[in-house]
Scaffold this motif. Sequence first.
Motif, PDB file in Angstrom:
ATOM      1  N   TYR A 214      35.656  33.257  27.299  1.00  0.00           N
ATOM      2  CA  TYR A 214      36.818  34.043  26.906  1.00  0.00           C
ATOM      3  C   TYR A 214      37.918  33.116  26.397  1.00  0.00           C
ATOM      4  O   TYR A 214      38.109  32.017  26.923  1.00  0.00           O
ATOM      5  N   VAL A 215      38.677  33.585  25.390  1.00  0.00           N
ATOM      6  CA  VAL A 215      39.711  32.734  24.814  1.00  0.00           C
ATOM      7  C   VAL A 215      40.973  32.784  25.667  1.00  0.00           C
ATOM      8  O   VAL A 215      41.250  33.772  26.361  1.00  0.00           O
TER       9      VAL A 215
ATOM     10  N   THR B  38      40.835  33.751  45.129  1.00  0.00           N
ATOM     11  CA  THR B  38      41.999  33.228  44.409  1.00  0.00           C
ATOM     12  C   THR B  38      41.556  32.512  43.138  1.00  0.00           C
ATOM     13  O   THR B  38      40.618  31.711  43.156  1.00  0.00           O
ATOM     14  N   ILE B  39      42.242  32.817  42.027  1.00  0.00           N
ATOM     15  CA  ILE B  39      42.025  32.126  40.758  1.00  0.00           C
ATOM     16  C   ILE B  39      43.351  31.520  40.317  1.00  0.00           C
ATOM     17  O   ILE B  39      44.423  32.055  40.608  1.00  0.00           O
ATOM     18  N   THR B  40      43.289  30.394  39.594  1.00  0.00           N
ATOM     19  CA  THR B  40      44.522  29.692  39.228  1.00  0.00           C
ATOM     20  C   THR B  40      44.880  29.817  37.752  1.00  0.00           C
ATOM     21  O   THR B  40      46.037  29.669  37.386  1.00  0.00           O
ATOM     22  N   ASP B  41      43.930  30.088  36.875  1.00  0.00           N
ATOM     23  CA  ASP B  41      44.202  30.135  35.439  1.00  0.00           C
ATOM     24  C   ASP B  41      44.139  31.542  34.870  1.00  0.00           C
ATOM     25  O   ASP B  41      44.007  31.732  33.656  1.00  0.00           O
TER      26      ASP B  41
ATOM     27  N   THR C 286      39.093  43.401  36.510  1.00  0.00           N
ATOM     28  CA  THR C 286      39.157  42.567  35.310  1.00  0.00           C
ATOM     29  C   THR C 286      40.306  41.567  35.430  1.00  0.00           C
ATOM     30  O   THR C 286      41.186  41.702  36.286  1.00  0.00           O
ATOM     31  N   ILE C 287      40.293  40.570  34.561  1.00  0.00           N
ATOM     32  CA  ILE C 287      41.305  39.514  34.620  1.00  0.00           C
ATOM     33  C   ILE C 287      42.020  39.377  33.283  1.00  0.00           C
ATOM     34  O   ILE C 287      41.475  39.715  32.229  1.00  0.00           O
ATOM     35  N   ASN C 288      43.261  38.886  33.342  1.00  0.00           N
ATOM     36  CA  ASN C 288      44.005  38.433  32.169  1.00  0.00           C
ATOM     37  C   ASN C 288      44.107  36.917  32.259  1.00  0.00           C
ATOM     38  O   ASN C 288      44.556  36.381  33.278  1.00  0.00           O
ATOM     39  N   ILE C 289      43.711  36.230  31.209  1.00  0.00           N
ATOM     40  CA  ILE C 289      43.638  34.773  31.234  1.00  0.00           C
ATOM     41  C   ILE C 289      44.945  34.180  30.720  1.00  0.00           C
ATOM     42  O   ILE C 289      45.505  34.636  29.716  1.00  0.00           O
TER      43      ILE C 289
END
Length: 432
Positions: A47-48, A76-79, A126-129
């Motif tokens: 994913y970009v 937990t995610i950091t980016d 879902t995630i937002n990067i």
Amino acid sequence: MKKWFAVILILNLMIGGLTGCAKKASEHPQPSGQITVTVTDMPNKAYVQGSANKTTAKLEIKAAAKFAPGSTIEATITDAVWNQVQLPGNANQGWTNFELYNDNHSIRFTQSGESGLEMVTLVFPTINIDVDASLGDLKVALGGTAGATGEYVIAAITTAINLKADKPVIKVNALDQPAGNIIINEATKDGFSASAPEGVLKLSLPNGVVFARDPKVFYNGYEVNNIKIDAGGRGKDFIQWQGKNIASFNDTLLEKIEISSIAYNVDPRLTPKDIVVEVSGQVLTGPGGSTSTIASIANAIARSLTGGSASFVVGSTKARINGEAIDMDVAPYMQDNRVYVPLRFAANALGVSDNNIMWDQTNQTITLVKGDSAVQFKIGNKSMLLNGVSVNMDVAPRLDGNRVMLPIGWMAQAFGAAVTWDEGKQTISLAY
């Protein structure tokens, strides 16, 4: 005897009751050190940066015994950040209650006690990067009272674009300064998105620099004309290209967008430095993606170039050009808050020789040529032509008797000279 029997009976009942309670509490023991985690359903592409609403891999978490009601799994995610979305009712087998915290970088699932299973396939929202996310693997760190620990790769992150640009030297306090072309290459085959609601590619300039004219945009070598210039309160400080007007981007090829014919007007107060262009827009991040800066590149270097100087005093026929005292037959004057200077002296002060001063009596125009710059004024007209490009002024050249009087500030800017004004001494000074 009956008394002792009663006491023994009571003791037996108490011991039996305690034993029963202990057995009941151990039906769902807390797993301890015997948990395995397996990654499943890994996305098949990276994913970009800045993209939104992306699915991640699932985690199959298996314990040696049934999970205790009320136990938790924290991820937990950091980016990137988790989205607050409703997961399907059958997802996560009894771990359907979740809460976001830590600015949505962390999520906590709680076992409701309804399943009594030893294994759960954890489905994430879902995630937002992040636009500045580190490239490569996106990892999730596990914790919580259920005993799951460790870091696991659930997605991959790539950059949407690679930027290239030439970086010519341009002048501070100058108009229509040619800057370098900017080339935006896809870094991944679907780096450009035409499906975003706005479909915008945006180039933003630093304070003190504005677009002198509309640039040109080429998509895979073909010129497109759907350019939008936005004043932004400081002049033409950014451009937007409505990329959605292209029928579709080609997801099987690495594509290229080139912005050319870029020219800047540079404020005299700008500190000499690289002119850094910020690139953003959902053409790069996709529908719902970030509108923040994705990448930046310098396509010009602003420099203060000095080669001459001059000063004029309002109401005085005495002037200085390159340190030499000059007598004029007409004194400069102030009109509409602008200083007017006789044509020949104004031109000489800016390094224009006499044979490069051309007066057209019929058309009432003045043309000045210096190096690769040609500037034309017309008596009574508030527009000047700089290398053929019209530039609006707030005052017009004047013809007083038989003398052409030009607004020296606009002349100086056209030739890239710095201008300072001393109110107390009523003196305007030029340096180039």
